[in-house]
Design an enzyme around this catalytic site. Structure first.
Site, mmCIF file in Angstrom:
data_model
loop_
_atom_site.group_PDB
_atom_site.id
_atom_site.type_symbol
_atom_site.label_atom_id
_atom_site.label_comp_id
_atom_site.label_asym_id
_atom_site.label_seq_id
_atom_site.Cartn_x
_atom_site.Cartn_y
_atom_site.Cartn_z
ATOM 1 N N PHE A 164 0.538 -12.341 4.049
ATOM 2 C CA PHE A 164 -0.766 -12.533 4.686
ATOM 3 C C PHE A 164 -1.842 -11.766 3.919
ATOM 4 O O PHE A 164 -1.703 -10.586 3.630
ATOM 5 C CB PHE A 164 -0.709 -12.061 6.136
ATOM 6 C CG PHE A 164 -2.025 -12.136 6.851
ATOM 7 C CD1 PHE A 164 -2.625 -13.362 7.130
ATOM 8 C CD2 PHE A 164 -2.683 -10.980 7.248
ATOM 9 C CE1 PHE A 164 -3.842 -13.434 7.791
ATOM 10 C CE2 PHE A 164 -3.900 -11.037 7.905
ATOM 11 C CZ PHE A 164 -4.482 -12.269 8.176
ATOM 12 N N LYS A 214 -1.147 -1.129 0.009
ATOM 13 C CA LYS A 214 -1.277 -0.340 1.238
ATOM 14 C C LYS A 214 -0.269 0.799 1.294
ATOM 15 O O LYS A 214 -0.596 1.924 1.712
ATOM 16 C CB LYS A 214 -1.108 -1.265 2.448
ATOM 17 C CG LYS A 214 -1.447 -0.604 3.778
ATOM 18 C CD LYS A 214 -1.469 -1.635 4.906
ATOM 19 C CE LYS A 214 -1.920 -0.993 6.225
ATOM 20 N NZ LYS A 214 -1.986 -2.007 7.312
#
Length: 634
Positions: A164, A214
């Protein structure tokens, strides 16, 4: 997606094998390169000593920016960059400005960089956040604007799985950056950011992208400062080769019709004082390109104007009829040269540029000089003094007689529209005159951009900002916002078209909420003006999809005054020539919030002079079907 630190094309270029046909050209360029390279400290900022300290990768991003001396950043958070936004909230040194669209963050960083000379910084999340930066990154690349774009990326464990909001932003931006990094090891963050700022601001400036997954932001690392950086193959030449400089002086002394062809590289090198000294020493005319407006004062008697497709007759003709082009920080762009094979056919070329790839790329240089024009111009001035002392300075009286006749006969001007509406040229001219040379003027793209370059007088560098190489509609408002943040004490005008304005005007909310009181002049001709001009001239007036319905006797969707009010700005409208001055003065008196003026102008006004696309500059037109009389007697 690669997990390394890929070498971008701009860094690979030095290692690429040369084609056989380029051997002579490359030999000439190599001879122009001095052994002296950029010796500045590669780590920017105050170089504080920070002992090893444990923190997260995200904290290291913020701390690195602080140690690099970054004051302002423009960005928009999202999931993949959220770990960095948390410590950013605690920073007392960095002012983060929340934009309404990532493209606005990129253009704001550009505007900030253009007025300050420092690297602008923008931040976005992964996927669409990063891809929304692409236009601004490409724009910065084309116009050599120093910028560092920091993007979040999906976790390393899912890179390549179409996760995503995943996009290979390193791969996407590699052709439009000086360098692109993917940082998977948090220990590398300080070094990579220090390298990014060094690459962005040295040599030929440009954008650098730093993409951080991340999990690398969230992981623990040991931070220390300053980092040790080493970039193999990246060495910027500063001083020009002394032999080439002497050869250039020799050509200048022998020239009868020399012209200084000055590009944006002189602005980036902050070499305006040096240029003024050299120009006055030689006495030759100076033509400043669209990207160089202001690096040489418009009021100076040696300035002959802006060359190019919509340049002044005197500037275009000076280049065409010259016997020597003293090219400083310019790249022989097609909008300046017209048909390249017909450009300045009798001229020898001195070409000084910090980027060796630009020299002889489009026009072969007789004397190539690789290096910073900040260093080269004084060296050239000294070489000219020595040559002139030995042989005498060139007599350019006849050349100036010809050019002064052109300046006097074909000055920039405009005719009143035949539909009774305001002339956009008059509006822009009065904005410049009432604001003065200390203002900053940021144009969008199209007719209003050319009129802003033509009818505002620029007396200093960094007063004029525009999207020159990429021609990005939507540049003006966010770039003006960034310029105002970088120069808060100056009046900053966004001079925009009604088409460009509708692409990024949501940044008015950013300006209103962050006390960034820019002034926006919407030159509202109710159409995509430059496209309409081409349709008038080359498509028999068939106006296919260029009417925007924003101006006189239209439905006015949107109503720019109501829009300004909705965004917390002052909205004004001016529809009569007799009200122009009063409206501008009213805007200049308002400094507590942004001002938007809807200047309703004629859609029939055109940009002149003009060199139609695909023809020689010799065919420049001063009005429709009107060319200068070249054979007039003096």
């Amino acid at each position: 997606m690669s997990k390394g630190s890929p070498i971008s094309p701009s860094l690979m270029a030095q290692k690429a094998p040369a084609a056989a046909g380029d051997a002579v050209k490359n030999k000439d360029v190599a001879a122009s390169v001095s052994s002296v390279v950029d010796a500045v400290n590669p780590v920017q900022g105050p170089n504080n000593i920070v002992p090893p300290t444990e923190m997260t990768g995200s904290q290291a991003v913020v701390r690195s920016l602080e140690e690099l001396g970054v004051d302002d950043v423009f960005g928009l958070p999202g999931g993949a960059i959220l770990p960095t936004y948390d410590p950013l909230m605690d920073s007392t040194k960095i002012n983060h400005i929340l934009v309404r669209h990532e493209q606005g963050a990129g253009h704001a960083a550009q505007g900030y960089a253009m007025v300050t000379g420092k690297a602008g910084v923008c931040i976005a999340t992964s996927g669409p956040g990063a891809t929304n930066l692409v236009t601004a990154i490409a724009d910065a690349h084309m116009d050599s604007v120093p910028m560092v774009a920091i993007t979040g990326q999906v976790a390393t464990s899912v890179i390549g799985s179409d996760a995503f909001q995943e996009a290979d932003i390193v791969g996407i931006t590699m052709p439009i950056t000086k360098h692109s990094y993917l940082v998977t090891n948090p220990e590398d963050i300080p070094r990579v950011l220090a390298e990014a700022f060094h690459i962005a601001t040295t040599g030929r400036p440009g954008p650098v992208l730093v993409d951080i997954p991340k999990d690398a932001q969230q992981a623990k690392m040991t931070f220390s400062w300053p980092p040790k950086i080493d970039i193999p193959g990246y060495r910027t030449v500063v001083r020009g080769h002394s032999k080439q400089v002497r050869e250039a002086a020799k050509l200048i002394a022998a020239a009868e019709r020399p012209v200084f062809y000055v590009g944006g590289g002189v602005l980036k090198a902050q070499a305006s004082p040096e240029l003024l000294e050299l120009a006055e020493l030689v006495g030759a005319p100076v033509a400043t390109t669209l990207m160089a407006r202001g690096v040489f004062p418009d009021s100076h008697p040696q300035h002959v104007g802006m060359p190019g497709m919509h340049g002044a007759v005197s500037a275009v003709t000076a280049l065409q009829q010259s016997d020597l082009l003293i090219t400083l920080g310019a790249r022989f762009d097609d909008r300046v040269t017209g048909v390249l094979s017909t450009f300045a056919p009798d001229a020898k070329v001195i070409h000084a540029d910090i980027d060796p790839a630009e020299i002889s790329k489009n026009r072969t240089a007789d004397v190539p000089i690789v290096g910073s024009v900040k260093e080269i111009i004084p060296e050239l001035a000294q070489a000219c003094r020595e040559r002139f002392a030995a042989e005498g300075a060139p007599d350019l009286t006849e050349w100036w007689t010809q050019l002064n006749r052109l300046k006097n006969t074909y000055p920039l001007g405009f005719t009143e529209p035949d539909d009774g509406l305001m002339a956009p040229q008059q509006v822009i001219e009065r904005i410049g005159e009432l604001t003065g040379p200390e203002g900053v003027y940021v144009a969008g793209v199209g007719q209003h951009q050319m009129w802003s370059a033509q009818f505002i007088k620029y007396e200093r560098p960094r007063a004029w900002l525009n999207s020159g190489g990429l021609g990005t509609m939507g540049y003006s408002v966010p770039a003006a916002m960034g310029a105002k943040v970088g120069n808060p004490d100056r009046v900053v005008w966004s001079i925009d078209g009604d088409g460009c304005f509708q692409m990024t005007n949501q940044e008015l909310a950013t300006c209103a909420l962050n006390n960034i009181p820019i002034k926006v002049a919407v030159i509202n001709n109710s159409s995509l003006g430059m496209v309409r001009q081409w349709q008038t001239l080359f498509y028999d007036g068939r106006y296919s999809n260029t009417d925007l319905h924003t101006g006189h006797e239209t439905v006015r969707i949107p109503d720019f005054v109501k829009m300004a009010d909705a965004y917390g700005c002052v909205g004004l409208r001016c529809e009569r020539a007799e009200d122009i001055d009063a409206t501008i003065k009213q805007a200049l008196e308002i400094n507590d919030r942004p001002v938007v003026i809807d200047f309703v102008v004629s859609p029939n006004a055109m940009v002149w002079p003009m060199v139609p696309s695909g023809v020689s500059n010799d065919l420049i037109q001063i009005a429709r079907d009107m060319t200068p009389e070249w054979e007039e007697e003096d």
